[in-house]
Design a protein around this motif. Structure first.
Motif: not given
Lengths: 448, 361
Positions: A82, B220-223, B106-107, B225, B246, A43, A41, B232, A77, A109, B248, A86
């Motif tokens: 959040a 776009i937050d990898p966490r 986590d979120y 995904d 997109w 994305t 993708s 997508t 990153r 990740e 980002d 944690a």
């Protein structure tokens, strides 16, 4: 500029959109068969480059730098609120940095990025095992007991390290004391400067106050001036109104006088029973001396003379100074303007007329000198043009005579000689049935 | 008098960070010594200080502390309790944790902890509580905040900076190819309604047979995904992959270019505490179609088309109407510009902020 059409009320628009949505739903083509989701993708975020860290590289920094460095190293990153929260909570609960590093490295990740940290996995697993109830507690005892000699060794090294650090801190503290003393001196100087600035500020405040008072005075003057201007405007408006009233009254009086004059002239003409025949005779003779459809200007001879000219096929336009006479002539279908003869002659184009008549020559000569009159007549007449001048007291000039301006008995011979002297030729006498005369002459070249 | 801004994590690009930094600048412009205290900072030029040093700096009775409450942080409650001066809580709202179920533990935990703190903060007895919207203030009141200590102050934003920045000319050129551009700005998170947005876009493409493009601009937050993958997946299942762009981690130039080249800003978010992209659209002049959830109606006002329903065809028809109806579009844009100038311009927010500070000055 194009103007947009009026916007419809919002509720109307909303109802139309609802209807359109239903319509679109019905007319939409059926959805094609769904494709299975593909792994690739546009994305996907860019993959991080592989790297390698030792545990000590990652764990040496104190909180919170430790967490920021760990996020950057293992997840490529900065920490998000959040995630940071944690992991910070775990540290606050007494968990080890190894466990936090393991959490990040083996998160979905972190696995995807795959940073290598040798020996982190066994230590992370051990840290996780220590969280098993009862067994973990006993295991921690065993680990701590087994590591006791190393802990003592670390303790001794730490003693030495802290002693050295204490000396460094003391040294730095003394340096700070010296800097503090210097800073105090600077502060004292700054205090002095501040006092000096305070005095200057007071001076500035005084000057500002003076300027403000001056501004207030100027403002008061401006206010007074504005008041005066407004008063003047009011006065001028009143004056203009009064002048208009006077002009209206004057125009009214003039109109009344013109009406009276016109009535007197009409009465006088009614008494002169021979006038119609006289004027008819002259008009016939004048018409015989002019081409058909000739353009003729008459100066103050009366509307009956104008009617006689028109009746003989002449395109005649009359001028009179009396508004009532003009109005009556226009009511009778004649072309007559109200104006001063001298002004009309001045505005008439060169060589534009076939003829010019003025039966009340005496009244005309009271308005403009004979030489000016004759020069003007020569200018406006076409080559060969005809001028007709009366030599008696015609009723049309009565109004002028009532004002004491034209009580003149003209001598026909005097006018004839004047015409000849002014370059007119073919001067002839037109005799009416009652014996009255007027002179007709054509334009010629001036004598050398 | 000293002033302290307290914020858990400071980043310059998110709405909360921009609000905190703007408040610090205004306080400094007023001649008040101001520092920003946080746990962590990234991408910020301004010097920050560790949060635990706050009481030493601004804990006195004549000092001012402004806490930006947007996530759970027990330390903040403890720090506010130690301060004796004028304490202000600026509440930016916290996303309900249910949105993150099955997406990010986590979120979910962070949001749950944060929402559990709302009652503690609301009953802490701070001198003033500011909501970024009346919707946010209502949550604090419901949690026990005294009604006479509340006020609404929209967040300070970077719209002026964006307006003055140069747009990304290459992106504008890419986007101005005759397609109708649908724009969504906001981080890719499950409360933002991207799935409903894709459905609405699909309805437009199918119902109006038009050439169109969906621009999804946001980090776009990898966490998250799983959520990104769900979007997508929906895009590919609807065969829209070649119509979706997109962007980002967009730069300011890209953001400006996207607003300028878009024909409609479409927001189907399910939870917003204020929604800064709405006022960016108002300022730049992009027509707005939005779902009336949480604080969106009060931010948008009469400056766009707003619907209670979630029917995708309604949003598709709204966009189609805006594209065709010049009078409606011109009226919307005029009202949007007016609303921005009167309600959300930086000068207006600055005046209101200083007004709220008066009791402390």
């Amino acid at each position: 500029m194009n103007r947009l059409p009026q916007e419809k009320p919002l509720e109307v628009v909303r109802n139309e959109i609802r209807a359109d949505a239903e319509s679109a739903r019905l007319r939409a083509p059926p959805r094609p068969a769904r494709k299975p989701p593909q792994a690739t993708s546009n994305t996907a975020p860019a993959a991080a480059t592989q790297s390698r860290y030792s545990i000590s590289e990652l764990s040496h920094a104190p909180f919170p730098g430790f967490l920021e460095h760990a996020f950057q190293a293992l997840l490529r990153r900065p920490p998000d609120p959040a995630g940071f929260d944690a992991q910070a909570r775990l540290l606050a609960q007494g968990r080890s940095k190894i466990e936090v590093l393991g959490n990040l490295r083996w998160s979905p990740e972190g696995r995807e990025i795959g940073v290598r940290v040798p020996w982190l996995l066994p230590r992370y697993l051990l840290a996780k095992c220590l969280r098993i109830p009862v067994l973990g507690y006993l295991l921690e005892w065993v680990v701590c007991l087994g590591g006791l000699p190393r802990i003592v060794q670390h303790q001794r090294a730490a003693d030495i390290y802290h002693s050295v650090r204490l000396q460094e801190v003391l040294s730095a503290f003394r340096g700070l004391q010296a800097e503090l003393a210097a800073a105090r001196g600077d502060i004292a100087r700054l205090d002095t400067d501040q006092q000096r600035l305070g005095v200057r500020l007071d001076d500035l405040n005084d000057r500002t106050s003076q300027l403000q008072a001056e501004i207030a005075r100027v403002g008061a003057d401006a206010h007074e001036l504005r008041h005066l201007v407004l008063s003047m405007n009011h006065w001028l408006a009143s004056l203009r109104k009064n002048l208009s009233a006077l002009e209206l009254a004057e125009a009214d009086q003039a109109r009344q006088a013109d009406t009276l004059d016109a009535d007197i002239a009409a009465r006088m003409m009614a008494l002169d029973t021979a006038r119609p025949d006289r004027l008819g005779g002259w008009a016939g003779q004048v018409a015989s001396l002019l081409p058909a459809g000739a353009r003729v200007l008459d100066l103050c001879s009366g509307d009956d003379w104008l009617a006689c000219l028109v009746g003989n096929g002449i395109e005649a336009i009359g001028i009179d100074t009396n508004t009532e006479v003009g109005a009556r002539a226009r009511a009778a279908g004649l072309s007559m303007a109200v104006a001063e003869p001298s002004e009309v002659l001045a505005r008439t184009a060169d060589r534009s007329l076939h003829g010019l008549t003025a039966l009340d020559t005496g009244a005309l000569l009271c308005e403009m000198p004979a030489n000016s009159l004759l020069v003007a007549i020569r200018r406006v007449l076409l080559p060969g043009g005809l001028v007709v001048l009366g030599c008696g007291r015609e009723p049309a000039g009565i109004t002028a005579r009532l004002r004491g301006r034209a009580d003149v008995q003209l001598n026909a011979e005097l006018i004839r000689q004047a015409l000849l002297a002014a370059g007119f030729v073919d001067v002839r006498t037109l005799v009416a049935s009652d014996g009255a005369v007027c002179l007709a002459a054509r334009i010629g070249s001036l004598p050398e | 008098m000293r002033a302290a801004i307290l914020i858990p994590v400071l980043t310059s690009k998110d709405a909360v960070g921009a609000d905190a930094l703007a408040m610090a600048s205004i306080l400094e412009d007023m001649g008040i010594e101001t520092r920003v205290f946080c746990q962590s900072a990234s991408g910020v030029e301004r010097k920050t200080y560790p949060a635990n040093q706050l009481p030493q700096f601004a804990g006195g009775p004549r000092d001012l502390v402004i806490y930006h409450f947007s996530t759970g942080w027990p330390a903040a409650i403890e720090l506010l309790g130690r301060c004796r001066g004028y304490r202000i809580v600026k509440y930016h709202n916290i996303t309900p944790p249910e949105f993150f179920s099955d997406i990010s533990a986590d979120y979910e935990t962070a949001c749950r902890n944060g929402r559990q703190e709302i009652a503690s903060i609301a009953t802490l007895g701070c001198e003033l509580y500011l909501g970024a919207s009346a919707y946010n203030l209502g949550e604090l009141q419901k949690a026990g905040m005294p009604a006479d200590r509340g006020g609404v102050l929209a967040p300070f934003h970077r719209v002026d900076e964006m307006a003055e920045a140069e747009g990304d000319v290459a992106l504008i050129k890419q986007l101005t190819d005759g397609s109708r551009n649908f724009l969504m700005v906001g981080r890719v998170a499950p409360n933002k309604g991207h799935l409903a947005l894709v459905d609405a876009f699909d309805a437009y493409v199918r119902g109006y047979s038009a050439t169109a493009r969906l621009i999804i601009l946001g980090k776009i937050d990898p966490r998250l995904d799983r959520y990104t993958a769900a979007i997508t997946g929906r895009i590919e299942a609807l065969d829209l992959a070649d119509r979706v762009l997109w962007i980002d981690a967009a730069s300011e130039a890209q953001l400006k270019a996207a607003y300028l080249a878009s024909h409609v800003f479409m927001l189907l978010s399910e939870h917003e505490g204020f929604c800064v992209p709405l006022i960016e659209s108002m300022a730049v002049g992009t027509p707005i179609v939005a779902h009336a959830s949480s604080a969106v109606p009060e931010t948008l006002g009469d400056a766009g088309l707003i619907w209670e329903e979630r029917d995708p065809w309604l949003y598709a028809a709204s966009a189609a109407r805006l594209f065709e109806d010049d009078a409606l579009r011109a009226g919307m844009l005029e009202r949007a510009r007016l609303r921005y100038r009167q309600q959300f311009a930086i000068e207006v927010l600055r005046e209101r902020f200083i007004g709220f500070l008066e009791p402390a000055l």
